[in-house]
Structure formats: structure tokens, C-alpha cells
Design an enzyme around this catalytic site. Structure first.
Site, PDB file in Angstrom:
ATOM      1  CG  ASP A   1      -7.194  -0.892   9.860  1.00 57.24           C
ATOM      2  OD1 ASP A   1      -5.986  -0.601   9.842  1.00 57.24           O
ATOM      3  OD2 ASP A   1      -7.913  -0.900   8.843  1.00 57.24           O
TER       4      ASP A   1
ATOM      5  CD  GLN B   1      -1.698  -2.277   1.876  1.00 59.93           C
ATOM      6  OE1 GLN B   1      -0.540  -2.657   1.949  1.00 59.93           O
ATOM      7  NE2 GLN B   1      -2.694  -2.984   2.375  1.00 59.93           N
TER       8      GLN B   1
HETATM    9  O1  MRU Z   1      -5.546  -3.704   4.470  1.00 58.67           O
HETATM   10  P1  MRU Z   1      -5.817  -2.238   4.295  1.00 58.67           P
HETATM   11  O2  MRU Z   1      -5.097  -1.643   3.141  1.00 58.67           O
HETATM   12  O3  MRU Z   1      -7.295  -1.934   4.317  1.00 58.67           O
HETATM   13  O4  MRU Z   1      -5.207  -1.582   5.612  1.00 58.67           O
HETATM   14  C1  MRU Z   1      -5.231  -0.193   5.762  1.00 58.67           C
HETATM   15  C2  MRU Z   1      -4.601   0.294   7.005  1.00 58.67           C
HETATM   16  O5  MRU Z   1      -4.123  -0.469   7.824  1.00 58.67           O
HETATM   17  C3  MRU Z   1      -4.644   1.765   7.258  1.00 58.67           C
HETATM   18  O6  MRU Z   1      -3.526   2.181   7.952  1.00 58.67           O
HETATM   19  C4  MRU Z   1      -5.895   2.080   8.086  1.00 58.67           C
HETATM   20  O7  MRU Z   1      -7.029   1.494   7.529  1.00 58.67           O
HETATM   21  C5  MRU Z   1      -6.120   3.549   8.224  1.00 58.67           C
HETATM   22  S1  MRU Z   1      -6.539   4.321   6.698  1.00 58.67           S
HETATM   23  C6  MRU Z   1      -6.915   5.932   7.069  1.00 58.67           C
END
Ligand code: MRU
Length: 315
Positions: free
Chosen positions: A216, A175
Site C-alpha cells: 500500500d 480479502q
Molecule cells: O484494506 P485493503 O483491502 O484495501 O488492503 C489491500 C492490501 O493491503 C493489498 O495488499 C494492497 O493494496 C495491494 S493490492 C494490489
């Protein structure tokens, strides 16, 4: 601001985050089941963006006269860790079917305003000429728009306070490398992409003034679930005396969850670790691929919310 999620003509249009930045491809979800599938498959990802997408999924169910309880259960099961999903679905559950689209639009609009407030509050905490380390993607793509930790970076950049963003690539789903680097490039914010294993040496050599991450799910005691690798960064930051900030919209606080041991951690497929898309570099060995880890509250310097700094003791 980059556009990645829009509700139009009764469908949810999503910029497909699985193929960015190599391709800018849009996916159109015409049913709540397609929205749930898009969340599970990471077409849309990031805790606040998942909540916004699920809200539109409910609005679609109401417009199509579908069973709202079944739709809610389907969407809730699409990914387990980000509590914004449950939060958004509970907000929709409190509305009449006729009001659901308006509520989903409101959640989307509010999220952008919340992110801007987090950005301003967080930028205050950084020194002039800051070099910050960022993990995963917390930007426009992960939210309704603007971003949480990346919102802080945007605000600091707008104030002329930011010297450098170290963009951690964020294995295995990349990401950071794919999405955060893309967003920072679009905005001409100074950055350098680093492998995750470079963080320690950057901190050891005094080139990180703060670590900025999203979240999250934050338990009532402050234990914080975020993208795998966050815990390691927090341990390093503590060791090297670097402030470690979590950007936290209040929709990500789970007051019903007493501590981090109660947070469900998603396990994802082996193929994400063995390679990327069609390219495999590992033999077909067993793989352990937790998508998130939990950072104990004691390792976190502060949680930056739309109402300023939050602390677990103050609730
Ligand atoms: O697996 P993902 O890409 O959904 O994980 C995203 C994250 O861990 C982010 O750091 C979190 O959702 C915060 S986004 C503002």
C-alpha cells in the site's frame, strides 16, 4: 478478465467488494462524494484500484463543474495508507479540467499494463512446480485489472510453473477468503484456502517456495506497508528461509517518505473483528483493528516492479 470498475455515462460503476462472493452487486457513484464514500466503505479497495477510482472521481468533478480543490481534499481523506490515492490525485492536479477524464482513463489503462509487466517479471523468479503463499487480495479486484502479486500468480500459471497457491484468508476483512479465492476459482488456478495461522506449519513442512504480497505504501528505505498480517508472514519466511517478494507498482513507492515509521496506518472499526456482517461472535469488548502493518526492508527478498526488481539502495 473479471470486470469490477468502469466509468460510463458520467458515473463510476463498482462491483461491491463488501458482499462478494455471495452477491455480485453493482454500486453506481454519481458524484465525487459518493466515490469517496465507496473508497472509505471498501466497496472498492486495494491500493491501485483506489487510485483509479479517485482519478475517475476527479474527472466527475471536472465534468460537473465542482470545486476541484475541495474534491481533491475529500478524495484524499477517504483512506490514509495507500499512497496510490495521493499519486493519482497529483497526476490529475497536473491536468486541465478538460483533460481529466482522458487522464483517468489513461491511469486505468496503464495500471493493467503495469500489472502484466509485474506478472511477467515475478514469474521469472519462481521455480518450476512452485507452491506460493499469497496474502490479502492483490488481483483484478484490487487494481485496474489483472493484479500485482496475483498477476505474478497468473503469469506463473500461464507458463505452467505453478503447482499450488495457498490462499491466506486474511482476517478480519477476509480479502483472501472472499476475493482472492473467488478470482482464482474463476480462472481455475489450483489453490487451497488456509487460515492465517496455518502459514507457519506450511513453511515448516517445506510446502511454500515463495511468499507473494502486494503493498500500500513503500518508503524510500524499502519499509513496506501492506495488509495486517504481512509482517508476521515476513518474519516466518525469514525464519524458514523462504523468499518473500513484494509486488510493487512504482505508483506505490513514496519517495517522500523516508522510512516505515512515517506511514499512516488506518485503524478500522470494531465490528470487523467482532463478527462478519450480521453475525457477531465476540462480546462488545474493546477492539484494536489496524488495517495494515509495516514490514522492515531487511525482511524482504525483493520488490517486483513493472521495470523489474527495485532495491532501496539503488533508489
Ligand atoms: O484494506 P485493503 O483491502 O484495501 O488492503 C489491500 C492490501 O493491503 C493489498 O495488499 C494492497 O493494496 C495491494 S493490492 C494490489
Amino acid at each position: 478478465m473479471l470486470e469490477h470498475l468502469r466509468y460510463a455515462d458520467g458515473a463510476l460503476h463498482l462491483l461491491d467488494q463488501r458482499v462478494l462472493p455471495l452477491e455480485e452487486r453493482w454500486i453506481v457513484c454519481e458524484s465525487p462524494a459518493e466515490v469517496a464514500r465507496a473508497i472509505t466503505d471498501m466497496v472498492v479497495r486495494g491500493a491501485p484500484a483506489i487510485g483509479v477510482a479517485a482519478a475517475y472521481g476527479m474527472a466527475m468533478a471536472a465534468a460537473q463543474g465542482l470545486d476541484l480543490e475541495k474534491t481533491r481534499a475529500l478524495l484524499l481523506a477517504s483512506r490514509p495508507t495507500a499512497v496510490n490515492l495521493r499519486w493519482a490525485l497529483e497526476r490529475l492536479a497536473a491536468c486541465s479540467a478538460e483533460r481529466m477524464l482522458e487522464e483517468a482513463l489513461e491511469i486505468h489503462r496503464e495500471d493493467v499494463a503495469i500489472n502484466r509487466a509485474i506478472g511477467e517479471a515475478g514469474a521469472e523468479l519462481l521455480p518450476d512446480g512452485a507452491q506460493v503463499y499469497h496474502h490479502c487480495n492483490t488481483g483484478t479486484l484490487a487494481t485496474g485489472g489483472w493484479g500485482t502479486a496475483l498477476g505474478i500468480i497468473r503469469s506463473a500459471h500461464a507458463r505452467g510453473k505453478l503447482r499450488q497457491v495457498w490462499v491466506g484468508e486474511t482476517r478480519p476483512y477476509l480479502q483472501g477468503a472472499r476475493l482472492t479465492a473467488y478470482e482464482l476459482l474463476v480462472e481455475s488456478i489450483p489453490c487451497a484456502l488456509v487460515t492465517d495461522s496455518t502459514a507457519a506449519s506450511l513453511m515448516a513442512s517445506g510446502r511454500v517456495d515463495a511468499v507473494l504480497v502486494g503493498c500500500d505504501r513503500v518508503a524510500a528505505n524499502g519499509d513496506t506497508a501492506n495488509k495486517i498480517g504481512t509482517l508476521g508472514l515476513a518474519v516466518l519466511a525469514k525464519h524458514f528461509g523462504v523468499p518473500f517478494y513484494v509486488a510493487m507498482p512504482l505508483s506505490t513507492l513514496d519517495a517522500r517518505c523516508p522510512d516505515g515509521s512515517q506511514i499512516p496506518i488506518e485503524l478500522r472499526g470494531a465490528e470487523e473483528v467482532r463478527g462478519y456482517r450480521d453475525t457477531l461472535w465476540a462480546p462488545p469488548v474493546e477492539v484494536h483493528n489496524p488495517a495494515f502493518d509495516v514490514t522492515p526492508a531487511a525482511l524482504i527478498t525483493g520488490w517486483v516492479t513493472e521495470r523489474g526488481l527495485w532495491s532501496p539502495t539503488a533508489g
